[in-house]
Scaffold this active site. Structure first.
Site, PDB file in Angstrom:
ATOM      1  N   CYS A 400       0.826  -1.219   0.000  1.00 37.53           N
ATOM      2  CA  CYS A 400       0.000   0.000   0.000  1.00 37.53           C
ATOM      3  C   CYS A 400       0.853   1.260   0.000  1.00 37.53           C
ATOM      4  O   CYS A 400       0.458   2.278  -0.571  1.00 37.53           O
ATOM      5  CB  CYS A 400      -0.903   0.028   1.232  1.00 37.53           C
ATOM      6  SG  CYS A 400      -2.143  -1.281   1.305  1.00 37.53           S
ATOM      7  N   MET A 401       2.004   1.220   0.640  1.00 39.60           N
ATOM      8  CA  MET A 401       2.832   2.413   0.818  1.00 39.60           C
ATOM      9  C   MET A 401       3.800   2.652  -0.335  1.00 39.60           C
ATOM     10  O   MET A 401       4.670   3.523  -0.237  1.00 39.60           O
ATOM     11  CB  MET A 401       3.630   2.309   2.121  1.00 39.60           C
ATOM     12  CG  MET A 401       2.784   2.283   3.372  1.00 39.60           C
ATOM     13  SD  MET A 401       3.775   2.453   4.874  1.00 39.60           S
ATOM     14  CE  MET A 401       4.836   0.995   4.772  1.00 39.60           C
TER      15      MET A 401
END
Length: 411
Positions: A400-401
């Site tokens: 996600c990051m």
């Protein structure tokens, strides 16, 4: 296949270039009253979150991956003063400022910054009402606005760079985010890919546009190989958006032949496909055991007619579907927490299934998911374990990051 600095034809090819955003002052502008509006369940401690994120970036840097930062690319895209002014106007139009006098006041405030990077950081952080001398007018709108603590909302979700856009092949899906809170994020990507010296004039195909009608977010898009893309139908992504992307990709001469649409439960715990399913090696995947029962998979397969496709429901078990489209003899599914139950629920909540491969069989994981991490190691996967006490409060893991921009092709 690369001609414009973008190349993503797998989830596991050796990663060479990635986009991150180091958490900034926007995290300090989270309050308990605004957490639901801003899509957070808890408030990270910024000092520690930054240390954890720096450790994340260090893994890339120590493994030959060029790390680019969203805020820096954005600032470098606005060297022209006219373009900078236009961006400020576009940004404020989407910031929800209803009072025209306040709009002009804030526009002048941003244009007063001589350091463009500091201006971008401030846009991301948000503006507290107490920071500006805004006068209360006589209208009802003015009086209501004055009770809200921000003139411009903070953007705390920005450190999840996976979602606003997606690199697919040598093109970009510039996504239409589900929530109003996150829609401004895609404006940064729009300006970067159209104006940054690295990308300007590079003839980048756009598979989707941020102004398109239907919602889609990057956490739902996984590129399995040169012929197959998986996209989740989720809480954040509409089936109609997947069909739009399919039509565009299948019209372009890309090698992709199939899009697998994963219909997953529409729940916050299963927010995106990559929170329950990621690829870690040629034939190895993580998966949250809770989705295996309710999961339905549809294939959108390209035809000989440009831009057209046929849809079939895949009736086999997931591992058999993946074997067919990956053209491998065996697929291994590593279940988050090992099996349904307490460990699976706890570790999936903290993104035990959300791994990021930096090369085949080599992934970045959160240290807190020790049960899933042990299972990955037992399966022969090399782990880069990063601290995660604060970053995980945003409900997103290593995948996600990060937004990969360039991976080597799988040989």
């Amino acid at each position: 296949m690369n001609s414009n600095g973008l190349q993503i034809y797998s989830e596991i090819g050796k990663l060479k270039k990635v986009l991150l955003h180091r958490p900034g002052e926007e995290i300090e502008n989270l309050t308990p009253d605004l957490m639901e509006r801003l899509l957070f369940d808890d408030i990270p401690f910024l000092k520690i979150a930054r240390k954890e994120h720096d450790a994340f970036a260090k893994v890339f840097q120590e493994n030959g991956v060029e790390v680019m930062y969203l805020e820096k690319l954005m600032a470098e895209s606005l060297v022209d003063s006219g373009l900078k002014s236009r961006f400020i106007t576009d940004f404020l139009k989407e910031a929800g400022i209803k009072n025209p006098n306040h709009f002009e006041y804030v526009k002048d405030y941003f244009e007063s910054f001589s350091d463009t990077l500091k201006m971008v950081d401030k846009m991301m952080a948000g503006i507290r009402r107490e920071e500006l001398d805004l006068q209360v007018g006589g209208s009802l709108v003015d009086r209501i606005e004055m009770t809200y603590p921000f003139v411009v909302d903070p953007m705390p979700n920005l450190y999840f760079t996976r979602d606003p856009f997606s690199t697919i092949g040598n093109g970009i899906a510039l996504n239409q985010m589900r929530t109003v809170t996150r829609r401004r994020e895609t404006l940064f990507s729009d300006y970067i890919f159209k104006n940054h010296p690295m990308f300007k004039g590079q003839d980048i195909p756009f598979w989707y546009d941020r102004t398109d009608q239907y919602a889609i977010e990057g956490g739902d898009i996984l590129v399995l190989n040169e012929t197959t893309v998986c996209i989740g139908i989720s809480e954040r992504t509409d089936a109609s958006a997947i069909e739009r992307i399919a039509k565009n990709i299948f019209s372009d001469g890309q090698p992709f032949k199939t899009i697998l649409a994963f219909d997953i439960p529409k729940e916050r715990a299963f927010m995106h496909l990559d929170t329950v399913f990621t690829m870690v090696d040629h034939n190895v995947f993580t998966i949250h055991p809770e989705i295996e029962g309710p999961l339905t998979v549809y294939s959108l397969s390209r035809t000989d007619v440009k831009g057209e496709y046929v849809i079939h429901q895949e009736r086999e078990a997931l591992d058999h579907i993946l074997k067919k489209y990956l053209e491998v003899d065996e697929v291994k599914l590593i279940r988050c927490g090992g099996k349904k139950g307490i460990d699976a629920g706890r570790e999936q909540w903290n993104d035990g299934s959300n791994t990021l491969a930096i090369s085949p069989g080599e992934v970045i994981v959160y240290e807190r998911n020790h049960v899933t991490n042990r299972l990955l190691e037992e399966a022969g996967i090399k782990l880069h374990v990063i601290p995660s006490s604060e970053l995980s409060r945003g409900r997103g893991g290593p995948r996600c990051m990060s937004m990969p921009l360039y991976r080597e092709l799988i040989k």
